[in-house]
Design a protein around this motif. Structure first.
Motif, PDB file in Angstrom:
ATOM      1  N   ALA A 264       0.811  -1.222   0.000  1.00 23.02           N
ATOM      2  CA  ALA A 264       0.000   0.000   0.000  1.00 23.02           C
ATOM      3  C   ALA A 264       0.844   1.272   0.000  1.00 23.02           C
ATOM      4  CB  ALA A 264      -0.925   0.005   1.217  1.00 23.02           C
ATOM      5  N   GLY A 265       2.063   1.197   0.502  1.00 24.84           N
ATOM      6  CA  GLY A 265       2.882   2.408   0.587  1.00 24.84           C
ATOM      7  C   GLY A 265       4.085   2.417  -0.328  1.00 24.84           C
ATOM      8  N   ASN A 266       4.135   1.488  -1.276  1.00 25.56           N
ATOM      9  CA  ASN A 266       5.322   1.354  -2.108  1.00 25.56           C
ATOM     10  C   ASN A 266       5.626   2.598  -2.943  1.00 25.56           C
ATOM     11  OD1 ASN A 266       6.323  -1.081  -1.394  1.00 25.56           O
ATOM     12  ND2 ASN A 266       5.423  -2.235  -3.060  1.00 25.56           N
ATOM     13  N   VAL A 267       4.576   3.245  -3.433  1.00 24.23           N
ATOM     14  CA  VAL A 267       4.783   4.395  -4.316  1.00 24.23           C
ATOM     15  C   VAL A 267       4.585   5.705  -3.566  1.00 24.23           C
ATOM     16  CG1 VAL A 267       4.008   5.541  -6.418  1.00 24.23           C
ATOM     17  CG2 VAL A 267       4.143   3.048  -6.337  1.00 24.23           C
ATOM     18  N   GLY A 268       3.570   5.763  -2.687  1.00 27.09           N
ATOM     19  CA  GLY A 268       3.370   6.941  -1.853  1.00 27.09           C
ATOM     20  C   GLY A 268       2.609   8.064  -2.547  1.00 27.09           C
ATOM     21  N   LYS A 269       2.324   9.089  -1.789  1.00 27.63           N
ATOM     22  CA  LYS A 269       1.572  10.232  -2.301  1.00 27.63           C
ATOM     23  C   LYS A 269       2.520  11.258  -2.916  1.00 27.63           C
ATOM     24  CE  LYS A 269      -2.032   9.709   1.228  1.00 27.63           C
ATOM     25  NZ  LYS A 269      -2.719  10.353   2.369  1.00 27.63           N
ATOM     26  N   ASN A 270       1.977  12.024  -3.883  1.00 30.27           N
ATOM     27  CA  ASN A 270       2.798  13.025  -4.575  1.00 30.27           C
ATOM     28  C   ASN A 270       3.354  14.075  -3.618  1.00 30.27           C
ATOM     29  OD1 ASN A 270       2.504  11.848  -7.094  1.00 30.27           O
ATOM     30  ND2 ASN A 270       0.651  13.004  -7.579  1.00 30.27           N
ATOM     31  N   GLU A 271       2.568  14.423  -2.582  1.00 29.45           N
ATOM     32  CA  GLU A 271       3.029  15.469  -1.656  1.00 29.45           C
ATOM     33  C   GLU A 271       4.278  15.038  -0.889  1.00 29.45           C
ATOM     34  OE1 GLU A 271       0.434  14.966   2.337  1.00 29.45           O
ATOM     35  OE2 GLU A 271      -0.697  15.604   0.568  1.00 29.45           O
ATOM     36  N   LEU A 272       4.406  13.724  -0.645  1.00 28.28           N
ATOM     37  CA  LEU A 272       5.615  13.224   0.029  1.00 28.28           C
ATOM     38  C   LEU A 272       6.837  13.426  -0.855  1.00 28.28           C
ATOM     39  CD1 LEU A 272       4.359   9.872   1.617  1.00 28.28           C
ATOM     40  CD2 LEU A 272       4.765  12.053   2.774  1.00 28.28           C
ATOM     41  N   VAL A 273       6.648  13.231  -2.151  1.00 30.02           N
ATOM     42  CA  VAL A 273       7.746  13.417  -3.104  1.00 30.02           C
ATOM     43  C   VAL A 273       8.110  14.892  -3.193  1.00 30.02           C
ATOM     44  CG1 VAL A 273       8.510  13.065  -5.476  1.00 30.02           C
ATOM     45  CG2 VAL A 273       6.969  11.404  -4.408  1.00 30.02           C
ATOM     46  N   GLU A 274       7.090  15.741  -3.303  1.00 32.00           N
ATOM     47  CA  GLU A 274       7.324  17.178  -3.441  1.00 32.00           C
ATOM     48  C   GLU A 274       7.992  17.773  -2.205  1.00 32.00           C
ATOM     49  OE1 GLU A 274       3.419  18.596  -4.181  1.00 32.00           O
ATOM     50  OE2 GLU A 274       3.293  17.741  -6.207  1.00 32.00           O
ATOM     51  N   GLN A 275       7.548  17.322  -1.026  1.00 31.39           N
ATOM     52  CA  GLN A 275       8.098  17.854   0.225  1.00 31.39           C
ATOM     53  C   GLN A 275       9.353  17.106   0.676  1.00 31.39           C
ATOM     54  OE1 GLN A 275       4.881  17.625   3.053  1.00 31.39           O
ATOM     55  NE2 GLN A 275       3.533  18.942   1.842  1.00 31.39           N
ATOM     56  N   LYS A 276       9.672  16.015  -0.036  1.00 25.86           N
ATOM     57  CA  LYS A 276      10.829  15.160   0.308  1.00 25.86           C
ATOM     58  C   LYS A 276      10.724  14.667   1.753  1.00 25.86           C
ATOM     59  CE  LYS A 276      13.939  17.595  -2.886  1.00 25.86           C
ATOM     60  NZ  LYS A 276      13.780  16.655  -3.992  1.00 25.86           N
ATOM     61  N   LYS A 277       9.535  14.143   2.088  1.00 22.53           N
ATOM     62  CA  LYS A 277       9.284  13.688   3.454  1.00 22.53           C
ATOM     63  C   LYS A 277       8.844  12.228   3.526  1.00 22.53           C
ATOM     64  CE  LYS A 277       8.367  18.080   5.761  1.00 22.53           C
ATOM     65  NZ  LYS A 277       7.450  18.825   6.658  1.00 22.53           N
ATOM     66  N   ALA A 278       9.241  11.442   2.547  1.00 20.82           N
ATOM     67  CA  ALA A 278       8.916  10.010   2.582  1.00 20.82           C
ATOM     68  C   ALA A 278       9.731   9.317   3.665  1.00 20.82           C
ATOM     69  CB  ALA A 278       9.202   9.379   1.221  1.00 20.82           C
ATOM     70  N   ASN A 279       9.138   8.330   4.296  1.00 22.30           N
ATOM     71  CA  ASN A 279       9.828   7.582   5.349  1.00 22.30           C
ATOM     72  C   ASN A 279      10.779   6.566   4.709  1.00 22.30           C
ATOM     73  OD1 ASN A 279      10.632   6.156   7.602  1.00 22.30           O
ATOM     74  ND2 ASN A 279       8.583   5.924   8.437  1.00 22.30           N
ATOM     75  N   PRO A 280      12.088   6.664   4.956  1.00 25.24           N
ATOM     76  CA  PRO A 280      13.045   5.732   4.349  1.00 25.24           C
ATOM     77  C   PRO A 280      13.255   4.454   5.147  1.00 25.24           C
ATOM     78  CG  PRO A 280      14.254   7.385   5.561  1.00 25.24           C
ATOM     79  CD  PRO A 280      12.785   7.723   5.741  1.00 25.24           C
ATOM     80  N   VAL A 281      12.612   4.346   6.332  1.00 23.99           N
ATOM     81  CA  VAL A 281      12.894   3.243   7.246  1.00 23.99           C
ATOM     82  C   VAL A 281      12.619   1.882   6.613  1.00 23.99           C
ATOM     83  CG1 VAL A 281      12.116   2.114   9.380  1.00 23.99           C
ATOM     84  CG2 VAL A 281      12.682   4.551   9.373  1.00 23.99           C
ATOM     85  N   ALA A 282      11.470   1.737   5.935  1.00 18.80           N
ATOM     86  CA  ALA A 282      11.111   0.432   5.366  1.00 18.80           C
ATOM     87  C   ALA A 282      12.188  -0.074   4.413  1.00 18.80           C
ATOM     88  CB  ALA A 282       9.765   0.514   4.650  1.00 18.80           C
ATOM     89  N   LEU A 283      12.657   0.795   3.523  1.00 17.03           N
ATOM     90  CA  LEU A 283      13.651   0.332   2.555  1.00 17.03           C
ATOM     91  C   LEU A 283      15.028   0.188   3.187  1.00 17.03           C
ATOM     92  CD1 LEU A 283      13.342  -0.515  -0.402  1.00 17.03           C
ATOM     93  CD2 LEU A 283      14.535   1.568  -1.037  1.00 17.03           C
ATOM     94  N   LEU A 284      15.322   0.977   4.212  1.00 19.79           N
ATOM     95  CA  LEU A 284      16.582   0.778   4.934  1.00 19.79           C
ATOM     96  C   LEU A 284      16.596  -0.594   5.599  1.00 19.79           C
ATOM     97  CD1 LEU A 284      17.113   4.289   6.594  1.00 19.79           C
ATOM     98  CD2 LEU A 284      18.525   3.259   4.797  1.00 19.79           C
ATOM     99  N   LEU A 285      15.467  -0.981   6.202  1.00 21.07           N
ATOM    100  CA  LEU A 285      15.385  -2.301   6.827  1.00 21.07           C
ATOM    101  C   LEU A 285      15.362  -3.412   5.779  1.00 21.07           C
ATOM    102  CD1 LEU A 285      12.860  -1.583   9.729  1.00 21.07           C
ATOM    103  CD2 LEU A 285      15.356  -1.770   9.859  1.00 21.07           C
ATOM    104  N   SER A 286      14.766  -3.124   4.619  1.00 27.48           N
ATOM    105  CA  SER A 286      14.813  -4.096   3.521  1.00 27.48           C
ATOM    106  C   SER A 286      16.249  -4.304   3.047  1.00 27.48           C
ATOM    107  CB  SER A 286      13.955  -3.617   2.339  1.00 27.48           C
ATOM    108  OG  SER A 286      12.596  -3.490   2.704  1.00 27.48           O
TER     109      SER A 286
END
Length: 339
Positions: A264-286
């Motif tokens: 559900a969160g793989n791509v994320g919302k456009n506002e997260l991309v624009e504000q550069k506020k996506a959570n990197p934790v999931a992919l860091l743990l991956s």
């Protein structure tokens, strides 16, 4: 034999010479050589969070070299040949989310990757076998085979055995899909009989989701057909803190792809991309899971410990975890915690 008077001295010397780091891996010659990994930034927040991984890996001096393909996107009809060749050559891939078009008969690139690389999750409703019988009537086939059911069951029990886990739960809907899910359960039971030291039980998927929300601690390792696994993983993500903290990996006999675990969160919302506020934790743990797969456990330990420290400290958290930090601020905090 030591006397009572010498025992405290021995304990003192023992404490002085106890190493501060435990040995987690005894390497063979050449095991420290860098490994090349295919990197697919993907769509939406993908480039942002894969960029976070690149920074952290570089800061750790991890023995990983990324072969990056920035022009692979979910709206393509097929996975570019050079990308597929890279994954087959490198055996391991780290990817951001690839947007899957809704409807319209467009094939999912994620599904193409799983099928082409013969990863674990290629059956059930995810077989992708659909056709229109007559106008207005669509038939979708659910495929379950003994071979693939046994393969995923063996992986679940091997994982439990090697990681000192005590129980494996098979999730199913055999009360309705008696043949398909019945075959899946039959395969799980056969494999379970070979691991007497691991408790095995079964639960219907409806009840599983309810029990997961009300009493999650009762579960340990879970093995499911694909669709149920997707539902359970996303439910678990919600309990654990959201899609931004759930790692994942698709593993086959020869290849493995690591990505954010909750779709559900793989791509994320456009506002997260624009504000550069996506959570990197999931992919860091991956990526930590990927490091273990590559047999670099000490690097995985360092990364997981740093991420956990940042989350527990609470100073740098993205919006989904109750904070207001940017992706870069979280990355910088993780790097500062690397031991």
């Amino acid at each position: 034999m030591a006397s009572r008077r010498t025992l405290p001295i021995l304990r003192h010397l023992s404490s002085r010479f106890t190493p501060t780091r435990s040995v987690t891996y005894m390497p063979r010659p050449g095991d420290g050589a860098p490994r090349t990994v295919t990197l697919i930034p993907g769509d939406g927040i993908g480039p942002l969070v894969t960029g976070a991984v690149e920074q952290v890996m570089d800061a750790m001096h991890a023995p990983v070299i990324f072969e990056k393909f920035g022009e692979c996107h979910g709206d393509m009809k097929v996975v570019p040949q050079e990308v597929m060749e890279s994954i087959k050559r490198n055996k391991v891939c780290l990817k951001g989310g690839l947007m899957t078009p809704m409807g319209g008969g467009v094939s999912s690139l994620n599904l193409q990757l799983r099928k082409e690389l013969d990863l674990e999750n290629t059956e059930g409703e995810y077989a992708g076998l659909e056709h229109e019988v007559v106008p207005g009537v669509v038939e979708s086939l659910k495929v379950i085979t003994k071979f693939c059911s046994e393969r995923i069951a063996k992986y679940a029990f091997e994982y439990a055995y090697l990681n000192n886990r005590k129980m494996v739960t098979a999730v199913h809907k055999a009360n309705i899909m008696k043949l398909a899910d019945g075959l899946f359960l039959e395969s799980c039971r056969e494999v379970a009989s070979k691991y007497p030291g691991i408790k095995y039980n079964e639960i219907i998927v409806d009840n599983c989701c309810m029990q997961l929300v009300s009493k999650p601690e009762q579960f340990d390792v879970m093995v499911t057909p694909n669709l149920y696994g997707n539902l359970v993983a996303n439910t678990a993500a919600g309990i654990a803190g959201g899609t931004g903290v759930m790692p994942g990996g698709n593993v086959g006999a020869d290849h493995a792809i690591f990505e954010q675990g909750a779709s559900a969160g793989n791509v994320g919302k456009n506002e997260l991309v624009e504000q550069k506020k996506a959570n990197p934790v999931a992919l860091l743990l991956s990526s930590a899971m990927m490091l273990r797969h590559l047999q670099f456990p000490s690097f995985a330990d360092r990364l997981e410990t740093a991420v956990e420290s940042v989350i527990l400290e609470g100073k740098y958290r993205t919006k989904d975890l109750g904070g207001s930090s940017t992706t870069q601020e979280v990355v910088d905090a993780v790097i500062s915690k690397l031991d």
